[in-house]
Motif scaffolding. Sequence first.
Motif, PDB file in Angstrom:
ATOM      1  N   THR A   1       0.834  -1.209   0.000  1.00 57.21           N
ATOM      2  CA  THR A   1       0.000   0.000   0.000  1.00 57.21           C
ATOM      3  C   THR A   1       0.863   1.251   0.000  1.00 57.21           C
ATOM      4  OG1 THR A   1      -1.670  -1.236   1.230  1.00 57.21           O
ATOM      5  CG2 THR A   1      -1.878   1.161   1.194  1.00 57.21           C
ATOM      6  N   ARG A   2       1.916   1.250   0.813  1.00 55.59           N
ATOM      7  CA  ARG A   2       2.800   2.423   0.866  1.00 55.59           C
ATOM      8  C   ARG A   2       3.506   2.626  -0.470  1.00 55.59           C
ATOM      9  NH1 ARG A   2       8.180   3.134   4.690  1.00 55.59           N
ATOM     10  NH2 ARG A   2       8.840   5.132   3.776  1.00 55.59           N
ATOM     11  N   PHE A   3       3.976   1.537  -1.064  1.00 52.69           N
ATOM     12  CA  PHE A   3       4.683   1.649  -2.338  1.00 52.69           C
ATOM     13  C   PHE A   3       3.777   2.216  -3.423  1.00 52.69           C
ATOM     14  CE2 PHE A   3       6.073  -0.290  -6.363  1.00 52.69           C
ATOM     15  CZ  PHE A   3       7.365   0.201  -6.430  1.00 52.69           C
ATOM     16  N   LEU A   4       2.543   1.691  -3.532  1.00 53.97           N
ATOM     17  CA  LEU A   4       1.630   2.173  -4.566  1.00 53.97           C
ATOM     18  C   LEU A   4       1.200   3.611  -4.338  1.00 53.97           C
ATOM     19  CD1 LEU A   4      -0.644  -0.980  -4.948  1.00 53.97           C
ATOM     20  CD2 LEU A   4       1.193  -0.246  -6.474  1.00 53.97           C
ATOM     21  N   SER A   5       1.128   4.027  -3.080  1.00 53.60           N
ATOM     22  CA  SER A   5       0.662   5.389  -2.795  1.00 53.60           C
ATOM     23  C   SER A   5       1.750   6.433  -2.954  1.00 53.60           C
ATOM     24  CB  SER A   5       0.102   5.452  -1.378  1.00 53.60           C
ATOM     25  OG  SER A   5       1.115   5.171  -0.430  1.00 53.60           O
ATOM     26  N   GLU A   6       3.040   6.041  -2.911  1.00 52.20           N
ATOM     27  CA  GLU A   6       4.116   7.024  -2.927  1.00 52.20           C
ATOM     28  C   GLU A   6       4.841   7.125  -4.258  1.00 52.20           C
ATOM     29  OE1 GLU A   6       6.779   6.448   0.299  1.00 52.20           O
ATOM     30  OE2 GLU A   6       5.276   6.793   1.841  1.00 52.20           O
ATOM     31  N   ILE A   7       4.780   6.104  -5.096  1.00 51.34           N
ATOM     32  CA  ILE A   7       5.448   6.234  -6.395  1.00 51.34           C
ATOM     33  C   ILE A   7       4.675   7.245  -7.232  1.00 51.34           C
ATOM     34  CG2 ILE A   7       6.491   3.966  -6.353  1.00 51.34           C
ATOM     35  CD1 ILE A   7       4.227   2.934  -8.069  1.00 51.34           C
ATOM     36  N   PRO A   8       5.372   8.014  -8.084  1.00 55.64           N
ATOM     37  CA  PRO A   8       4.696   9.139  -8.764  1.00 55.64           C
ATOM     38  C   PRO A   8       3.730   8.746  -9.866  1.00 55.64           C
ATOM     39  CG  PRO A   8       6.992   8.976  -9.437  1.00 55.64           C
ATOM     40  CD  PRO A   8       6.828   7.998  -8.351  1.00 55.64           C
ATOM     41  N   GLY A   9       3.906   7.603 -10.485  1.00 58.34           N
ATOM     42  CA  GLY A   9       3.029   7.244 -11.593  1.00 58.34           C
ATOM     43  C   GLY A   9       2.562   5.809 -11.517  1.00 58.34           C
ATOM     44  N   LEU A  10       1.265   5.571 -11.868  1.00 60.03           N
ATOM     45  CA  LEU A  10       0.682   4.228 -11.884  1.00 60.03           C
ATOM     46  C   LEU A  10       0.082   3.966 -13.252  1.00 60.03           C
ATOM     47  CD1 LEU A  10      -1.057   4.129  -8.390  1.00 60.03           C
ATOM     48  CD2 LEU A  10       0.892   2.747  -9.099  1.00 60.03           C
ATOM     49  N   SER A  11       0.273   2.759 -13.719  1.00 57.84           N
ATOM     50  CA  SER A  11      -0.251   2.380 -15.029  1.00 57.84           C
ATOM     51  C   SER A  11      -1.074   1.099 -14.903  1.00 57.84           C
ATOM     52  CB  SER A  11       0.909   2.177 -16.024  1.00 57.84           C
ATOM     53  OG  SER A  11       1.712   1.095 -15.603  1.00 57.84           O
ATOM     54  N   ILE A  12      -1.676   0.713 -15.993  1.00 53.13           N
ATOM     55  CA  ILE A  12      -2.490  -0.499 -15.995  1.00 53.13           C
ATOM     56  C   ILE A  12      -1.620  -1.730 -15.751  1.00 53.13           C
ATOM     57  CG2 ILE A  12      -4.008  -1.927 -17.430  1.00 53.13           C
ATOM     58  CD1 ILE A  12      -4.942   0.610 -18.809  1.00 53.13           C
ATOM     59  N   ASP A  13      -0.390  -1.714 -16.305  1.00 47.82           N
ATOM     60  CA  ASP A  13       0.499  -2.867 -16.088  1.00 47.82           C
ATOM     61  C   ASP A  13       0.877  -3.003 -14.623  1.00 47.82           C
ATOM     62  OD1 ASP A  13       0.440  -3.414 -18.763  1.00 47.82           O
ATOM     63  OD2 ASP A  13       2.247  -2.251 -19.216  1.00 47.82           O
ATOM     64  N   VAL A  14       1.059  -1.884 -13.950  1.00 49.73           N
ATOM     65  CA  VAL A  14       1.402  -1.949 -12.528  1.00 49.73           C
ATOM     66  C   VAL A  14       0.236  -2.524 -11.731  1.00 49.73           C
ATOM     67  CG1 VAL A  14       1.994  -0.578 -10.498  1.00 49.73           C
ATOM     68  CG2 VAL A  14       3.059  -0.077 -12.701  1.00 49.73           C
ATOM     69  N   LEU A  15      -0.984  -2.052 -12.010  1.00 50.63           N
ATOM     70  CA  LEU A  15      -2.143  -2.550 -11.283  1.00 50.63           C
ATOM     71  C   LEU A  15      -2.458  -3.999 -11.639  1.00 50.63           C
ATOM     72  CD1 LEU A  15      -4.505   0.557 -11.356  1.00 50.63           C
ATOM     73  CD2 LEU A  15      -2.906  -0.167  -9.590  1.00 50.63           C
TER      74      LEU A  15
END
Length: 731
Positions: free
Chosen positions: A632-646
């Motif tokens: 949860t911390r990693f996903l909330s603090e990295i600057p960008g999220l993509s469909i591949d990450v999710l």
Amino acid sequence: MAAPALSVEQQISQLNDARKLVLQDANFYPQIIQGILPIIGPSARVEFRRWGADFLAETFASPHVPAQQKETLGLVVLETLRSMIEDPAEDSAVVKSVVQTAASIYPLVVRWIINNPYDGPTWDRMIAIKSRILRMWDSATIGVRICCIKFAQRVVLVQTAGPEADPKRGNPFEVSLTMVPQNHPLLAPRNLEAEASGLLDRMLGVFQENISDALLIDATLNSLSILIRARPHLANKILTVILNFNPLKQANSPMTPKLRVMVKSMEKTTRMLLIHVNKRDPQNPLAGRIHQYIERMMRSKTEIFDEFNRKRGPPEPVDGLDPAKRQKLVAQVNTSPQNRLHIPPLTPGSHTVAELFTITTDEALKAFDVAMLSEDLVVKIGITILQRINTDTLNQAVDGVRQRYQTVFAPQLVEGINPETAPLGVDDDDDDYDPDFYNAEDTEQIMNKLDNAPPEQEEAVARAPEVALGPFTLPPPPPITPEQATQIGQATVSRVFGNMQTLEEPGKKSKSGMNRLAASAYDRDAWITIITRLATRASAGLENQPEPMKEEHPNSASPSLSNTIRDFLYLYVLEDFRKRIDVAVAWLCEEWYNDQVKMKSGDDAVLHYEKWVIKVLDGIVPYLDARDKVLTRFLSEIPGLSIDVLARVKSLCRDPAMVDLALKSLLYLVMMRPPVREIALDAVEDVWNTSSDDDAKPMAAKFLTRWRPGFAERLKGPEDDEKKANGIAAA
């Protein structure tokens, strides 16, 4: 091929490195002691035995090692101590450290035997060590005897009854006779108390016998001070013996400098001990007697040493003359011509350094060779002369040598006038010479002088070409190949990451927040900032090469320095990703920023953020636990999220134990990161559509019903159809 054997100095250096390690972290003491015991045994070299004995004495005297750990280590080293001390030919330095170690271990062993009465071999080893120490007490060297006195003091402390322990102020690990049960199979309280009484009498015997060694008396007095404080019921006995002791008794003998120092030392140690006893307990029954003893001792000391000074005559002035008469006598000295020091000037010509500093006029004294005297004698003579020499005489000698130096050597430093080209009527020593008032010789006059010069002078002039040194440059370094440069870079990066392993973890000291400068301190955060920016910004613009140069083969033998640093960062994070997740976030933020800058500068830039986010996520996902909050911390603090990450997060829902963690992480993104809310909801809906887990579908439906208004109506349609089908089947 076998490795070459290390020298004694190299092995001692390695042992010193181990000592530095345990001084930094006391948790390494058990491993280090277990490792050195085979090296410092009786059959080892004397250098190793000395080092090992000193290390053991330091270990058990260290306040940083817990008492419980000392007790365990004491049982381990007991046999080694016994084998060392029972050797009659053992080195005195080793025996001294062993006795010190035994003094520290004895209370710990007694406490162990009290709690473990079945361990008879351990108590037998301690008894053997104690017997050997008490036998050598009177016959060993003075250093070992002082350590034996300390050991006897510890034995008396342990084997006598102590005051009732106060849980608020007392030491919970203090050992005394009151802890020993009456029916103990190995420890008999009556025998222990009798032995302690005998040892105390043996310690006090130094004051009743005709012993003139001040070291033994001072060591005994210092040990008795602790017994007076810790065992009040022994204080009267000890103080009575001390008050009957006269440290000035030996002053009646012919007073030598050594005896004088010894008498003063014994008197001062005795007096300071009694003063501190009265300070700690002014109401003790012997306070009046102690006060009288101190006053009598001070009067006797004054009389003895004043009488000694009177026999020797008045003390000589230390720094010149007496202050009360200095002004008058100094005036007489300065005005008396016979006290002036005559220093003859040097004759013209070359002189040696010895002639420069020789101020005597006695030819016989000049011819004396000082090298015939020994170095120690020269030092003693020099110190005596410097102590007794008159300050005015020394200043006169220094001024005379300074004038000689200025007369002989100073003219060589000033460039004079060339007599060949100087104008007529001008002397070298004329201070009023001003070249503006005279016309310099022209070229024709100089050539006429050269024509009239002798042949030798003409040849000398012809042989004197102007010499000019050219610029000096170092040769260029040999070129290195790209493979060598890559290897050097990898080695440098490896050393930097090795250094980071020893740095302080974040959170152990205060931070300056957002106001701090990047890499403003030599801590772990500073190195992380430097390394991540080297990986992301150092090669900015260098990767935008033509197409054949830009592509990196996966199996390339010479990767770029930036990718080497990225690989090291990736491995560094995965080694302990729960504690180093902040490093991963800081690195990926730098990658994202670098990608954004490069996308603005051109379309064909090489991007790294998405690749390394997925790689880091793939590395930590297999090792996640259902209670981990790292995801949860990693996903909330990295600057960008993509469909591949999710998609990696959705894959966790295949494991029933990880469904709760995955969906709560996606819900956190929905609530706290509005820019990625829709793709996070799409991921949750995909879980609802594709998951076969009974726990995943209800939880996903709950989240979707709240955050997607149209989902509730779609959810009712299938439920109504299912109810109708169930009704028809029932009919």
